[in-house]
Design an enzyme around this catalytic site. Structure first.
Site, PDB file in Angstrom:
ATOM      1  N   LYS A 180     -10.996   7.212   8.693  1.00 13.79           N
ATOM      2  CA  LYS A 180      -9.945   6.276   9.085  1.00 13.79           C
ATOM      3  C   LYS A 180      -8.950   6.951  10.034  1.00 13.79           C
ATOM      4  O   LYS A 180      -8.428   8.013   9.730  1.00 13.79           O
ATOM      5  CB  LYS A 180      -9.221   5.749   7.848  1.00 13.79           C
ATOM      6  N   THR A 212       2.734  -1.573   4.399  1.00 14.22           N
ATOM      7  CA  THR A 212       1.349  -1.096   4.461  1.00 14.22           C
ATOM      8  C   THR A 212       0.967  -0.291   3.216  1.00 14.22           C
ATOM      9  O   THR A 212      -0.037   0.414   3.218  1.00 14.22           O
ATOM     10  CB  THR A 212       1.144  -0.220   5.706  1.00 14.22           C
ATOM     11  N   GLY A 214      -0.767   0.746   0.044  1.00 12.36           N
ATOM     12  CA  GLY A 214      -2.034   0.374  -0.574  1.00 12.36           C
ATOM     13  C   GLY A 214      -3.140   0.013   0.392  1.00 12.36           C
ATOM     14  O   GLY A 214      -4.187  -0.481  -0.033  1.00 12.36           O
ATOM     15  N   THR A 215      -2.964   0.278   1.683  1.00 12.69           N
ATOM     16  CA  THR A 215      -4.009  -0.100   2.640  1.00 12.69           C
ATOM     17  C   THR A 215      -5.316   0.652   2.390  1.00 12.69           C
ATOM     18  O   THR A 215      -6.397   0.071   2.473  1.00 12.69           O
ATOM     19  CB  THR A 215      -3.545   0.149   4.083  1.00 12.69           C
ATOM     20  N   GLY A 216      -5.214   1.956   2.081  1.00 10.15           N
ATOM     21  CA  GLY A 216      -6.435   2.729   1.843  1.00 10.15           C
ATOM     22  C   GLY A 216      -7.178   2.263   0.611  1.00 10.15           C
ATOM     23  O   GLY A 216      -8.404   2.109   0.633  1.00 10.15           O
ATOM     24  N   CYS A 217      -6.449   2.030  -0.469  1.00  9.59           N
ATOM     25  CA  CYS A 217      -7.058   1.520  -1.700  1.00  9.59           C
ATOM     26  C   CYS A 217      -7.710   0.156  -1.446  1.00  9.59           C
ATOM     27  O   CYS A 217      -8.825  -0.112  -1.896  1.00  9.59           O
ATOM     28  CB  CYS A 217      -6.012   1.369  -2.801  1.00  9.59           C
TER      29      CYS A 217
END
Length: 270
Positions: A180, A212, A214-217
């Site tokens: 990412k 933003t 929690g975007t990765g989760c």
């Protein structure tokens, strides 16, 4: 049962609980539900956090995590698994040893640092993650700082450097890599999908919002949901990128806290 009946897939998240509801277990279960997948959970840690900071972490013992895993699998058919915050080496090892003999679609999100800067994976756990868990993964989803920590190198600064890092990550054993690029400088936020033969670039414009968290989760759990529904890894990533972009675009419709708020998981329903 009618011919039109379609069985709903089951996905499992193994991660930490976010008391603010924006990341971790809460984000994963929201994402599963939004994408039409039944979600089960194994909690690895409790956190006290809001949109500004993580003020406390209470780890669950590896023994109880194993009990949760055994109990879920004794009764529920799981189509795909996602790992998030694991904390320490024994936790990583416990999860890896449980997953290893099972044929599972496994997405590993190597959660290391929270958006507020708190360490969520101890330094001594990185080698266990690399040696024992990453080789079991169908797909890993590191961001640039996580990739650098895993490989012990500098963060990539360009798309060309990202490709080289993706190649190195694949050599650690996962079937595919999604690297990412949100930490790159510039208007674009490219992610690279690599399966050993082709690089696929997923480009997206940066959205002007501070919400933003929690975007990765959310991205990793969306991929897990689509894998549970039978999509290929490439299609799962493509559809998940569309989902997370829309969730970020509609994040400001929410009014959650005064810091880095969550994305809007249910943007298509609310």
């Amino acid at each position: 049962m009618t011919d039109s009946y379609k069985q709903i897939a089951n996905a499992l998240t193994i991660a930490g609980s976010d008391s603010g509801g924006g990341a971790g277990i809460q984000a994963d279960l929201k994402t599963f539900s939004a994408l039409g997948v039944y979600g089960a959970s194994v909690i690895t840690a409790l956190t006290a956090q809001n949109t500004h900071a993580v003020t406390g972490v209470f780890p669950v013992t590896p023994e109880f995590v194993l009990q949760q895993l055994e109990t879920v699998f004794d009764d529920i058919h799981i189509d795909a698994v996602k790992t998030g915050m694991l904390g320490g080496p024994e936790m990583v090892r416990t999860v890896a040893e449980f997953v290893r003999p099972r044929q599972l679609a496994l997405v590993v999100d190597p959660v290391m640092i929270s958006k507020s800067g708190n360490a969520l994976l101890s330094p001594d756990a990185i080698s266990v993650l690399v040696d024992e868990l990453l080789p079991l993964a169908s797909l890993i989803t590191p961001n640039l700082p996580e990739a650098a920590a895993i490989l012990g190198c500098d963060e990539p600064q360009t798309l060309t450097e990202m490709k080289a890092i993706a190649e190195q990550l694949l050599k650690l054993g996962p079937q595919q890599v999604l690297l990412k690029g949100g930490h790159l400088i510039g208007e674009e936020s490219p992610d690279i999908f690599y399966d050993g033969s082709d690089f696929i670039i997923f480009e997206a414009n940066r959205i002007d919002t501070k919400n933003t968290h929690g975007t990765g989760c959310t991205l990793a759990s969306a991929i897990t949901a689509f894998l549970a529904k039978g999509e290929s890894a490439q299609n799962a990533v493509a559809k998940s990128k569309q989902y997370i972009s829309a969730a970020i675009k509609h994040a400001d419709n929410l009014n959650v806290g005064s810091g880095h708020g969550p994305v809007n998981h249910f943007h298509a329903l609310w």
